[in-house]
Write an enzyme that holds these catalytic residues in place. Structure first.
Site, PDB file in Angstrom:
ATOM      1  N   ASP A  13       7.454  -6.906   7.614  1.00 44.19           N
ATOM      2  CA  ASP A  13       6.652  -8.086   7.300  1.00 44.19           C
ATOM      3  C   ASP A  13       7.106  -8.782   6.018  1.00 44.19           C
ATOM      4  O   ASP A  13       7.295 -10.006   5.996  1.00 44.19           O
ATOM      5  CB  ASP A  13       5.173  -7.708   7.182  1.00 44.19           C
ATOM      6  N   ARG A  93      -3.882  -0.658  -3.307  1.00 43.14           N
ATOM      7  CA  ARG A  93      -3.856  -2.120  -3.364  1.00 43.14           C
ATOM      8  C   ARG A  93      -4.295  -2.702  -4.703  1.00 43.14           C
ATOM      9  O   ARG A  93      -3.683  -3.660  -5.185  1.00 43.14           O
ATOM     10  CB  ARG A  93      -4.709  -2.704  -2.230  1.00 43.14           C
ATOM     11  N   ASP A 122      -6.075  -5.256   4.187  1.00 48.37           N
ATOM     12  CA  ASP A 122      -5.236  -5.419   3.008  1.00 48.37           C
ATOM     13  C   ASP A 122      -5.251  -6.834   2.450  1.00 48.37           C
ATOM     14  O   ASP A 122      -5.152  -7.027   1.238  1.00 48.37           O
ATOM     15  CB  ASP A 122      -3.796  -4.994   3.307  1.00 48.37           C
ATOM     16  N   SER A 174       3.413   0.110  12.066  1.00 49.94           N
ATOM     17  CA  SER A 174       3.195  -0.387  10.711  1.00 49.94           C
ATOM     18  C   SER A 174       2.827   0.822   9.865  1.00 49.94           C
ATOM     19  O   SER A 174       1.832   1.500  10.129  1.00 49.94           O
ATOM     20  CB  SER A 174       2.056  -1.418  10.704  1.00 49.94           C
TER      21      SER A 174
END
Length: 395
Positions: A13, A93, A122, A174
């Site tokens: 990505d 994150r 996310d 992923s």
């Protein structure tokens, strides 16, 4: 020229995002990669970002900070999301957002960007963190804008433009890896009935192939934090890495769940969290002999709320910071050692001790003692039964 700082992992990505953002926005793309303990995944990440079109690349080693200031505070709260997920992706994150904003300020960049999809958690975690730390920041989220509709179309785009990626049509997972865990989503995992294939796993030995002899290990705690293994002091990152190795060899720490994303979608995720699974069990064991009953129960009543704050992306919120202060006060005397027995996927607590233990063998014993007058219990029970006698239930 305008600048954007992209949270870059080197995966499918974000690799496509460098080229797409640069062409779409006519903007200078600065790639930022946080070393959270991904290991070999970071090999050549700088060269790859530059080759794909980044003007500059920051690769920062934040492994110790990640474990010390993010993972361990969360562990002091015993946080699980929906009673299973140890929040390995969620807790990374806010740190990435923090470092990303620091670079944006340093580079005088008006924009930050990420590779999270418009369906997932996310995007919320990254953006809430960025807005909390720099309210005037502007955000580019390619997945919410570009024409690609699937990971397969991203793979085709990367092949067409010579962008090297590890994802393939056969393994389009992923994944997210850091010092705490590795997660897998997508591909065959989108069918919640299908079992993951054996070649998918990274950190752990299959339980049936783990050693035939149990492994005993002692984890030392001070003020709620693990500080050593078998009496050997270690830094936070080194300790978690060691636990990952030991637990992984013994098949401990796999989960396969369907979880509820913040945006309202149910999603199947498969996780390997070997060291974290053991540290949770050990922490609970030391707490059991060092924390007052009512303090323990009050803290436990807040675990669900705390876990939701982390999962949803509210790490920098005033409510999480306030709750963390309370949790850390409860951990002042959580000091001692837990002994674990690891065997073919199981993690059992088989011992706990503490220099500040509240456990009194003289009180707890079933043998003869002269400390506790058992006849006192009759009055205690009668007083507590008063409201039940007067409740008129089923009368």
């Amino acid at each position: 020229m305008r600048k954007v700082v992209l949270a870059y992992s080197g995966g499918l990505d974000t690799s496509v995002a460098i080229k797409w953002i640069k062409e779409t926005y006519d903007i200078e793309v600065i790639a930022f990669c946080a070393d959270l303990g991904q290991g070999e995944e970071l090999d050549n990440v700088r060269e790859k970002a530059l080759m794909t079109g980044a003007s500059k690349v920051y690769v920062e080693d934040v492994r110790e900070e990640f474990v010390r200031d993010y993972v361990f505070p969360m562990f002091r709260a015993n946080a699980f999301y929906e009673n299973n997920y140890l929040l390995g992706t969620s807790i990374a994150r806010p740190l990435i957002a923090k470092k990303q904003i620091e670079i944006a300020v340093k580079e005088n960049a008006d924009f930050v960007a990420h590779g999270a999809t418009g369906k997932g958690n996310d995007q919320v975690r990254f953006e809430l963190g960025c807005y909390a730390l720099k309210p005037d920041i502007k955000i580019i989220a390619p997945w919410r804008e570009w024409p690609f509709k699937s990971r397969q179309s991203l793979i085709e785009y990367s092949l067409k433009h010579g962008i090297p990626v590890t994802a393939t049509k056969d393994k389009p997972y992923s994944t997210d890896r850091n010092a705490l865990h590795i997660s897998y989503e997508g591909g065959i995992l989108e069918d919640p009935w299908l079992e993951p294939t054996d070649d998918m796993w990274t950190l752990m030995t299959a339980p049936e192939k783990a050693p035939n002899k149990p492994r005993y290990i002692e984890i030392n705690y001070a003020n709620g934090n693990p500080v050593g293994i078998d009496g050997v002091a270690m830094t936070p990152y080194d300790l978690l890495s060691k636990m990952n190795s030991i637990a992984g060899e013994n098949g401990v720490g796999r989960i396969d769940i369907v979880e509820n994303r913040y945006v309202g979608i149910k999603s199947r995720g498969v996780y390997e969290t070997p060291g974290g699974t053991c540290l949770h069990a050990a922490h609970r064991a030391v707490e059991s002999i060092t924390m007052d009953r009512e303090v323990l129960h009050l803290r436990d009543s807040l675990i669900v709320k705390y876990a939701e704050m982390v999962y949803y992306g509210y790490w920098f919120s005033p409510e999480r910071l306030a709750l963390q202060t309370f949790i850390d006060v409860t951990q002042k005397n959580v000091t001692g050692t837990a002994r674990l027995k690891l065997y073919k996927g199981s993690c059992l607590v088989v011992g706990r001790k503490s220099p500040v233990s509240l456990y009194d063998a003289g009180l707890a014993t079933f043998e003869e003692e002269d400390v506790y007058d058992q006849t006192d219990a009759a009055g205690f029970i009668k007083l507590n039964a008063l409201r039940l006698k007067n409740a008129k239930i089923n009368k």
